[in-house]
Design a protein around this motif. Structure first.
Motif, short mmCIF file in Angstrom:
data_model
loop_
_atom_site.label_atom_id
_atom_site.label_comp_id
_atom_site.label_asym_id
_atom_site.label_seq_id
_atom_site.Cartn_x
_atom_site.Cartn_y
_atom_site.Cartn_z
N ILE A 7 1.54 -1.22 0.43
CA ILE A 7 0.26 0.36 -0.28
C ILE A 7 0.57 0.75 -0.03
CG2 ILE A 7 -1.83 1.22 1.50
CD1 ILE A 7 -2.52 -1.61 2.64
N TYR A 8 1.67 1.54 0.72
CA TYR A 8 2.18 1.99 0.89
C TYR A 8 4.48 2.08 1.22
CZ TYR A 8 4.27 7.11 1.96
OH TYR A 8 4.81 8.94 1.92
N LEU A 9 5.10 2.54 1.47
CA LEU A 9 6.57 2.37 1.86
C LEU A 9 6.85 4.10 2.08
CD1 LEU A 9 8.65 0.61 1.90
CD2 LEU A 9 9.59 0.83 -0.33
N ASN A 10 7.48 4.19 3.63
CA ASN A 10 8.89 5.42 3.61
C ASN A 10 10.64 4.35 3.82
OD1 ASN A 10 8.69 4.98 6.13
ND2 ASN A 10 7.40 7.15 6.37
N SER A 11 11.24 5.71 4.41
CA SER A 11 12.02 4.93 4.99
C SER A 11 12.67 4.35 6.48
CB SER A 11 12.78 6.13 4.80
OG SER A 11 12.48 6.83 5.92
N LEU A 12 11.25 4.49 6.77
CA LEU A 12 11.03 3.32 8.17
C LEU A 12 10.72 1.75 7.92
CD1 LEU A 12 11.50 3.87 10.87
CD2 LEU A 12 9.05 4.50 11.06
N GLY A 13 9.71 1.72 7.23
CA GLY A 13 8.48 0.56 7.14
C GLY A 13 7.76 1.05 6.18
N ILE A 29 -4.53 -3.88 7.56
CA ILE A 29 -3.65 -3.67 7.48
C ILE A 29 -2.39 -4.43 7.52
CG2 ILE A 29 -2.32 -1.79 6.46
CD1 ILE A 29 -5.65 -1.29 6.63
N GLN A 30 -1.40 -4.44 6.94
CA GLN A 30 0.10 -5.07 8.14
C GLN A 30 0.89 -3.84 8.32
OE1 GLN A 30 0.37 -8.48 9.56
NE2 GLN A 30 2.10 -7.37 10.67
N LEU A 31 0.86 -3.11 8.98
CA LEU A 31 2.30 -1.85 8.98
C LEU A 31 3.56 -3.09 9.71
CD1 LEU A 31 1.71 0.73 8.42
CD2 LEU A 31 1.48 1.03 10.79
N ILE A 32 4.90 -2.48 8.97
CA ILE A 32 5.76 -3.33 9.18
C ILE A 32 7.34 -1.93 9.81
CG2 ILE A 32 7.75 -4.66 9.39
CD1 ILE A 32 5.62 -6.43 8.36
N PHE A 33 7.36 -1.47 10.76
CA PHE A 33 8.45 -0.68 11.09
C PHE A 33 9.42 -1.08 12.50
CE2 PHE A 33 4.94 0.52 13.38
CZ PHE A 33 4.93 1.11 14.82
N LYS A 92 8.03 10.88 13.41
CA LYS A 92 7.22 11.89 12.16
C LYS A 92 6.91 10.02 10.65
CE LYS A 92 8.73 16.29 14.21
NZ LYS A 92 9.74 17.16 13.59
N ASP A 93 8.10 9.82 10.79
CA ASP A 93 8.49 9.30 9.91
C ASP A 93 7.01 8.57 9.82
OD1 ASP A 93 10.35 9.41 8.65
OD2 ASP A 93 12.02 8.45 9.45
N ILE A 94 6.87 7.51 11.42
CA ILE A 94 5.38 7.01 11.14
C ILE A 94 4.02 7.31 10.84
CG2 ILE A 94 3.69 5.77 13.35
CD1 ILE A 94 6.32 4.93 14.73
N VAL A 98 1.35 6.12 8.17
CA VAL A 98 0.37 5.83 8.38
C VAL A 98 -0.39 6.91 7.60
CG1 VAL A 98 -1.42 6.55 10.33
CG2 VAL A 98 0.60 5.00 10.71
N ASN A 99 0.27 8.09 7.53
CA ASN A 99 -0.48 9.03 6.38
C ASN A 99 -0.49 8.78 5.21
OD1 ASN A 99 -1.68 10.80 8.20
ND2 ASN A 99 -0.38 12.35 7.99
N GLY A 100 0.61 7.64 4.66
CA GLY A 100 0.12 7.69 3.42
C GLY A 100 -0.27 6.54 3.06
N THR A 101 -0.86 5.34 4.32
CA THR A 101 -1.99 4.54 3.62
C THR A 101 -2.69 5.22 3.58
OG1 THR A 101 0.25 3.07 5.05
CG2 THR A 101 -1.71 2.78 5.20
N LEU A 102 -3.65 5.25 4.51
CA LEU A 102 -4.80 5.66 4.63
C LEU A 102 -4.87 5.87 3.05
CD1 LEU A 102 -4.65 7.09 8.26
CD2 LEU A 102 -6.25 5.69 7.18
N PHE A 103 -4.44 7.59 2.69
CA PHE A 103 -4.46 8.61 1.39
C PHE A 103 -4.26 7.51 0.96
CE2 PHE A 103 -3.02 10.08 -2.29
CZ PHE A 103 -4.17 11.11 -2.70
N ARG A 104 -3.29 6.85 0.18
CA ARG A 104 -3.75 5.33 -0.69
C ARG A 104 -5.14 4.54 -0.54
NH1 ARG A 104 0.84 3.00 -3.40
NH2 ARG A 104 -0.45 2.37 -4.45
#
Length: 117
Positions: A7-13, A29-33, A92-94, A98-104
């Protein structure tokens, strides 16, 4: 091993769905960081977003502090017995994850239902 749908990826997770069955809409949704994996419903993810905002708002006094990179903050989660200890940068990375995931998720829902002609 099951396949995932990112769904979404950034430098933390990363946030993803486990591969969904044809026509079925995944509800978790699986969130891994860091070394943490959290399994949320969309509603719980929205609650987590709110808790992140609260944590950031409570810790604004540290912006000009020289110790900012070593301070740890307690981040509450929608899973009542689970709180996380994170730095402000991680927080801030979390938030971005989360914001990117919700947006997508919201964009996909719109494109696949209301926005479809």
């Amino acid at each position: 091993m099951e396949q995932i749908e990112q769904i979404y990826l950034n430098s933390l997770g990363i946030a993803f769905y486990w591969e969904k069955k044809e026509g079925a809409i995944p509800n978790r949704i699986q969130l891994i960081f860091k070394e943490i994996g959290l399994f949320f419903t969309v509603s719980e993810l929205k609650d987590f977003n709110y808790l992140i905002d609260e944590s950031i708002a409570k810790n604004t006094c540290c912006e000009n502090c020289n110790l900012n990179s070593t301070c740890r903050y307690l981040l509450k989660t929608p899973l009542y017995p689970l709180d996380l200890s994170v730095s402000m940068n991680e927080l801030k990375d979390i938030k971005d994850l989360v914001n990117g995931t919700l947006f997508r998720i919201q964009m996909d829902e719109y494109l696949n239902s209301e926005g479809r002609n």
